[in-house]
Design an enzyme around this catalytic site. Structure first.
Site, short mmCIF file in Angstrom:
data_model
loop_
_atom_site.label_atom_id
_atom_site.label_comp_id
_atom_site.label_asym_id
_atom_site.label_seq_id
_atom_site.Cartn_x
_atom_site.Cartn_y
_atom_site.Cartn_z
N GLU A 88 47.48 51.95 18.34
CA GLU A 88 46.89 50.94 19.22
C GLU A 88 45.36 51.01 19.19
O GLU A 88 44.67 50.00 19.20
CB GLU A 88 47.37 51.12 20.67
CG GLU A 88 48.86 50.94 20.88
CD GLU A 88 49.33 49.49 20.67
OE1 GLU A 88 48.51 48.61 20.40
OE2 GLU A 88 50.55 49.28 20.75
N ASP A 132 57.86 46.17 12.44
CA ASP A 132 57.14 44.96 12.01
C ASP A 132 55.97 45.17 11.05
O ASP A 132 56.00 44.78 9.88
CB ASP A 132 56.69 44.15 13.24
CG ASP A 132 56.01 44.97 14.34
OD1 ASP A 132 55.74 46.17 14.13
OD2 ASP A 132 55.72 44.42 15.42
N ARG A 192 43.25 47.86 17.60
CA ARG A 192 42.47 47.07 18.57
C ARG A 192 41.00 47.47 18.56
O ARG A 192 40.11 46.62 18.45
CB ARG A 192 43.05 47.24 19.98
CG ARG A 192 44.49 46.80 20.08
CD ARG A 192 44.98 46.84 21.52
NE ARG A 192 46.44 46.91 21.57
CZ ARG A 192 47.20 46.30 22.45
NH1 ARG A 192 46.66 45.54 23.39
NH2 ARG A 192 48.51 46.43 22.43
N GLU A 202 52.36 36.18 17.87
CA GLU A 202 52.97 36.13 16.53
C GLU A 202 53.31 34.73 16.04
O GLU A 202 53.10 34.40 14.87
CB GLU A 202 54.21 37.03 16.47
CG GLU A 202 53.90 38.53 16.52
CD GLU A 202 53.53 39.03 17.91
OE1 GLU A 202 53.86 38.32 18.91
OE2 GLU A 202 52.91 40.11 18.03
C1 DMJ Z 1 49.66 43.39 18.71
O1 DMJ Z 1 49.06 44.45 19.35
C2 DMJ Z 1 49.81 43.65 17.26
O2 DMJ Z 1 50.02 42.43 16.63
C3 DMJ Z 1 50.93 44.59 16.92
O3 DMJ Z 1 51.18 44.68 15.55
C4 DMJ Z 1 52.21 44.24 17.63
N1 DMJ Z 1 52.07 43.15 18.47
C5 DMJ Z 1 50.97 43.06 19.37
C6 DMJ Z 1 50.88 41.69 19.97
O4 DMJ Z 1 52.09 41.12 20.25
#
Ligand code: DMJ
Length: 606
Positions: free
Chosen positions: A203, A340, A207, A509
């Protein structure tokens, strides 16, 4: 050509001034040939011989030093002696040429119609509204709680909204917000990083580190601090995050870092998420490129090189991996949470490194191609009665039962599939140049089909906003009384929404995929769908006192509201909507890759 991006979009190549290396060979030969004393020296045969040896030695060092890959054919890291010697000869990276945000030429938007320019302006205003609410009640906290009108530190206390929002403000040309956010970073972030405790590696990387690096690249420096402020903070942060890699006995990093101590430990339960450990490479690679220090890229790329060696199911991988053994744990395979962005980074890291076949990164393209084949074979099904194409899960591996469950998170996949197919070119251009393989065409078709299912997850609900998770009605699975609340939806019987899954966290997404698909296919239906989603956010998630909020239940009007504005609403959702309605030449997809938090990083130009 549009100049609507207020900062440098031209600076997308690694061979520009910022990345240009000093050429010792050139420097030496020029000095030798221009200085009289040296000319005299060169005119004697012993002198010539010595000069030749010197030139040969330097050329060897340069060859070792310009090795652009941290991995050799066997996936082993080769950032050793030669590379470091090469670095000694390099100029430190220089900052890119930048455009002033106040430059008149930046405001033009020549190819966009007034209708879409007006809609884009509405998104910019929404961003302003979201930021103002955050600034008023939560400045410096990770997130805004818009109903309680206060801030909360849900991500370790690094002011995550500030950093996530920064490059969106730059792209939108919001000079004031760039100043406010940038000044906060300059005044507070280094200190925070040195004092704060536990953060999650993934995270924080996607971010905060991603946001800082993108800001560094895009910043004009006219608003907020000088660009190298962002780079210096990024380096300090990444140096501490490296402890997650260094403390682990394998190539798989621990999930949590104590920033102030530069120590790391596993998550409770000991496992790391596959998506998490495999979705930090774009950021660490770019940091190595601009800092000239290969250590970031070397550690991050070891993870992918290691995963390459592990057994998989038709390219698909379990969602947990052990940092202790380095092996996958369990059999749960899904494209949603914890799985994902593993798949997303396979193709994006390959694209970032030049997107060439027969390079040291080709193994990533191969892993991606095999995985997408696996998705098409094992995870894609059609719903009944209307035949929506969706991606389900294999909670017990390929021998176990198929689950028709699809997280909203899976809706990143249409965009990634389309990007992987055309490598960021328009479909028209890729077809005209004969660049699309059979696989690419299959993936592009799947991208369009899945984007439809993602959009219908919004359309089927009473609010027009998607639930966090949907199930699809199939021959094997059905449940009554769990519809979305929009009786006029053609897919009301195909999509099942369980009570526990009805929340909406303002996630990006679907609009991310609409943006990529619009850029690639030029089909305006993707823009219209994005606008419909934006209007639903405006109607149901805007909070009167400031900011936007997550919802508890999208199947009811008015929806019960949660009390949180996630950082990715500013970092991703509004950015993708803004770009969807804007000019295609802004952040072109064949020149940038977006990290999984929508922070654009330039593609390496080899
Ligand atoms: C985001 O923090 C990133 O895209 C992450 O890969 C998973 N999804 C959240 C937002 O939905």
């Amino acid at each position: 050509m549009s100049k609507s991006l207020p900062y440098s979009v031209k600076d997308v190549h690694y061979d520009n001034a910022k990345f240009r290396h000093r050429s010792p060979l050139k420097v030496l030969s020029q000095s030798l040939l221009t200085l009289n004393t040296k000319r005299d020296y060169a005119s004697c045969s012993t002198g010539k011989f010595l000069i030749l040896i010197l030139i040969f030695g330097i050329a060897c060092l340069m060859l070792m030093g310009t090795n652009d890959s941290p991995l050799n054919e066997k996936g082993k890291v080769t950032f050793v002696g030669g590379f470091r010697l090469g670095r000694l000869l390099r100029k430190p990276p220089r900052l890119p040429p930048r455009l002033s945000p106040d430059d008149g030429q930046l405001k033009g938007n020549t190819t966009n119609s007034p209708k879409w320019a007006a809609r884009q302006q509405s998104v910019k205003e929404a961003f302003d509204y979201a930021w103002s609410g955050y600034r008023k009640y939560a400045m410096g906290y990770d997130e805004l709680m818009p109903i309680s009108q206060r801030g909360v530190d849900g991500l370790g206390g690094l002011g995550a909204t500030v950093v996530d929002a920064l490059d969106t403000a730059m792209i939108m040309g919001h000079g004031n917000i760039v100043s406010e956010a940038g000044s906060w970073v300059e005044a507070h972030l280094l200190e925070r990083i040195s004092q704060k405790g536990q953060v999650n590696l993934f995270e924080t990387t996607i971010r905060v580190l991603g946001g800082l690096l993108s800001a560094y690249h895009l910043s004009g420096g006219d608003h907020g601090p000088k660009p190298d402020v962002y780079l210096n903070v990024a380096k300090d942060l990444a140096d501490r995050l490296l402890s997650a890699f260094n403390s682990s006995p394998t190539a798989v990093p621990y999930s949590d870092v104590i920033l102030r101590e530069s120590t790391a430990h596993p998550a409770p339960g000991g496992m790391s998420s596959t998506a998490e450990v495999a979705s930090v490479q774009l950021e660490f690679n770019y940091l190595s490129a601009v800092s000239g220090d290969p250590k970031y890229s070397a550690e991050a790329m070891k993870v992918l090189a290691h995963i390459k060696t592990l057994p998989k199911t038709e390219g698909l991988v379990p969602i947990y991996i052990s940092p202790h053994s380095g092996e996958f744990v369990g059999e749960n395979i899904r494209m949603g949470s914890r799985g994902d962005s593993y798949y997303e980074y396979l193709i994006k890291v390959w694209l970032q490194q030049g997107g060439k076949l027969n390079s040291n990164f080709t193994y990533l393209h191969d892993m991606y191609t095999e995985a997408m084949k696996g998705v098409r074979h094992l995870l894609v099904r059609k719903s009944i009665p209307k035949g929506l194409v969706f991606v389900g899960e294999l909670p017990y591996g390929s021998k176990g039962e198929f689950s028709p469950k699809m997280d909203h998170l899976v809706c990143f996949l249409p965009g990634t599939l389309a990007l992987g197919a055309t490598k960021g070119l328009t479909k028209e251009k890729a077809l005209a140049e004969n660049l699309l393989s059979f696989e690419d065409l299959e993936n592009l078709k799947l991208a369009e089909d899945l984007a439809k299912a993602c959009f219908e997850m919004y359309e089927v609900t009473a609010t027009g906003l998607a639930p966090e998770i949907a199930y699809f009605h199939t021959e094997e699975y059905s449940e009554d009384g769990l519809e979305g609340g929009n009786k006029s939806s053609a897919y009301a019987k195909d999509i099942i929404i369980k009570h526990a899954d009805r929340h909406n966290l303002l996630r990006p997404e679907t609009v991310e995929s609409l943006f990529v698909l619009y850029r690639i296919t030029k089909d305006t239906k993707y823009r219209e769908q994005g606008w419909q989603i934006f209007e639903a956010f405006e109607k149901h998630t805007k909070v009167k006192s400031g900011g936007y909020t997550s919802l508890d239940d999208v199947t009811e009007v008015p929806p019960h509201r949660r009390d949180k504005m996630e950082t990715f609403f500013l970092g991703e959702t509004l950015k993708y909507l803004y770009l969807l309605f804007g000019d295609d030449s802004v952040i072109p997809l064949d020149k940038f890759v977006f990290n999984t938090e929508a922070h654009p990083l330039p593609i390496r130009n080899i």
